[in-house]
Design a protein around this motif. Sequence first.
Motif: not given
Length: 99
Positions: A51-54, A79-82, A57-61
């Motif tokens: 998950v990216e914001k501004d 933004t959620a990114i696959f 990366i604010i969440f990575n798994t």
Amino acid sequence: MKKIVLALSFMISSMFAHSAIMSCFDNADGTITCEGGFSDGSSATGVKFKVEKDGKIIFNTKMNEYSEVTFDKPSGNYTAIFDAGEGHQVKINGSDITE
């Protein structure tokens, strides 16, 4: 020459045999769940997710054994990114994720 063309045609069609897909929904409890996979039915277990914001990366798994990820819903735009590699990336804007 024909054998080379046929082999290249097969290799190119194999490269496009499946597309990355992802859907995300708001769980109405402060979390978001995203489900990933491929158009040929292949599992997305272990596929990178972030998950990216501004621009950060604010969440990575990675996708779990059910090809899913659940994360805390960020405030504001995100933004959620696959990310299954080059040509197999799906991005969903947080504003498009609904219950």
